[in-house]
Design a protein around this motif. Structure first.
Motif, short mmCIF file in Angstrom:
data_model
loop_
_atom_site.label_atom_id
_atom_site.label_comp_id
_atom_site.label_asym_id
_atom_site.label_seq_id
_atom_site.Cartn_x
_atom_site.Cartn_y
_atom_site.Cartn_z
N VAL A 1 35.51 45.06 31.31
CA VAL A 1 34.69 44.65 32.44
C VAL A 1 33.51 45.61 32.56
O VAL A 1 33.69 46.83 32.63
N THR A 2 32.30 45.04 32.56
CA THR A 2 31.10 45.84 32.78
C THR A 2 30.31 45.23 33.94
O THR A 2 30.37 44.02 34.18
N ALA B 1 45.31 43.26 39.28
CA ALA B 1 45.68 44.03 38.09
C ALA B 1 46.26 45.37 38.54
O ALA B 1 45.58 46.39 38.54
N ALA B 2 47.51 45.37 38.95
CA ALA B 2 48.17 46.59 39.41
C ALA B 2 48.23 47.59 38.26
O ALA B 2 48.66 47.26 37.16
N ASN B 3 47.79 48.81 38.52
CA ASN B 3 47.79 49.87 37.51
C ASN B 3 47.07 49.44 36.23
O ASN B 3 47.49 49.75 35.13
N SER B 4 45.99 48.69 36.38
CA SER B 4 45.16 48.23 35.26
C SER B 4 45.91 47.33 34.28
O SER B 4 45.59 47.28 33.10
N ILE C 1 39.53 45.38 41.02
CA ILE C 1 40.21 44.22 40.43
C ILE C 1 41.52 44.07 41.19
O ILE C 1 42.44 44.88 41.06
N ASP C 2 41.61 43.04 42.03
CA ASP C 2 42.71 42.90 42.98
C ASP C 2 44.07 42.63 42.34
O ASP C 2 45.07 43.14 42.81
N LEU D 1 41.17 36.56 37.39
CA LEU D 1 40.88 37.95 37.70
C LEU D 1 40.07 37.91 38.99
O LEU D 1 39.00 37.29 39.03
N SER D 2 40.59 38.53 40.04
CA SER D 2 39.91 38.54 41.34
C SER D 2 39.30 39.90 41.59
O SER D 2 39.97 40.93 41.41
#
Length: 179
Positions: A176-177, A47-50, A44-45, A78-79
């Motif tokens: 996310v699945t 979303a730094a540190n989730s 996930i590009d 969300l990329s």
């Protein structure tokens, strides 16, 4: 009561209980659990540190016009990249939102800020993602292993009373699945 009558009554009660227990047999269910192991999942590009933040900025109380009105909204995405492709790759990315539902505006997520009568809504197109994972979305990675989920966050008036001045905060977990 004579011994014969007591024995007869006991036999009758035992036969009734036996007949009742025969009709109360339990059903069985076989559950097959399946899965798939892939070399890696997607990255996930953005979303730094989730974690990521969508800043809806400031909006005046007068921007709201009644229950369900949107004071401010902002598109975000969300990329995903690096998704394995091919026969053993990832064919689908499922995204479901969860969080604390607003008690009045059930399509919205409750705000923990000090502003009142306002909730956060996460939309995929015109469809609201609900706090219990409802209205999940699916995105399909391209041949290059990338995918985008285009979403919108919005501040929504809850009920007939205008929102009060203050901060608006809500944490929405995107589950996310991959399949």
């Amino acid at each position: 009561m004579s011994t014969m009558k007591k024995t007869g009554a006991a036999a009758f009660v035992a036969s009734v209980l036996l007949a009742a227990s025969m009709g109360a047999q339990a059903d069985t269910v076989d559950i097959t659990v399946t899965g798939k192991i892939v070399e890696t999942t997607c990255k996930i590009d953005n979303a730094a540190n989730s974690a990521m933040t969508v800043d809806l900025g400031s909006v005046g109380v007068d921007a709201f016009s009644g229950a369900g009105s949107v004071g401010n909204s902002k598109p975000f995405e969300l990329s995903f990249s690096g998704c394995p492709t091919g026969a053993d790759g990832i064919a689908n990315i499922n995204i479901a939102a969860t969080g604390t539902a607003d008690p009045i505006f059930t399509n919205g997520f409750a705000s923990t800020g000090d502003a009142k009568n306002v909730a956060i809504e996460i939309l995929s197109g015109e469809t609201a993602m609900t706090s219990n994972g409802g209205n999940a979305i699916d995105v399909v990675p391209g041949e290059d292993g990338s995918a985008k989920a285009e979403l919108t966050a919005a501040m929504v008036q809850v009920g007939d009373t205008a929102p009060t001045v203050g901060s608006v905060n809500s944490v929405v977990t995107m589950n996310v699945t991959y399949s």
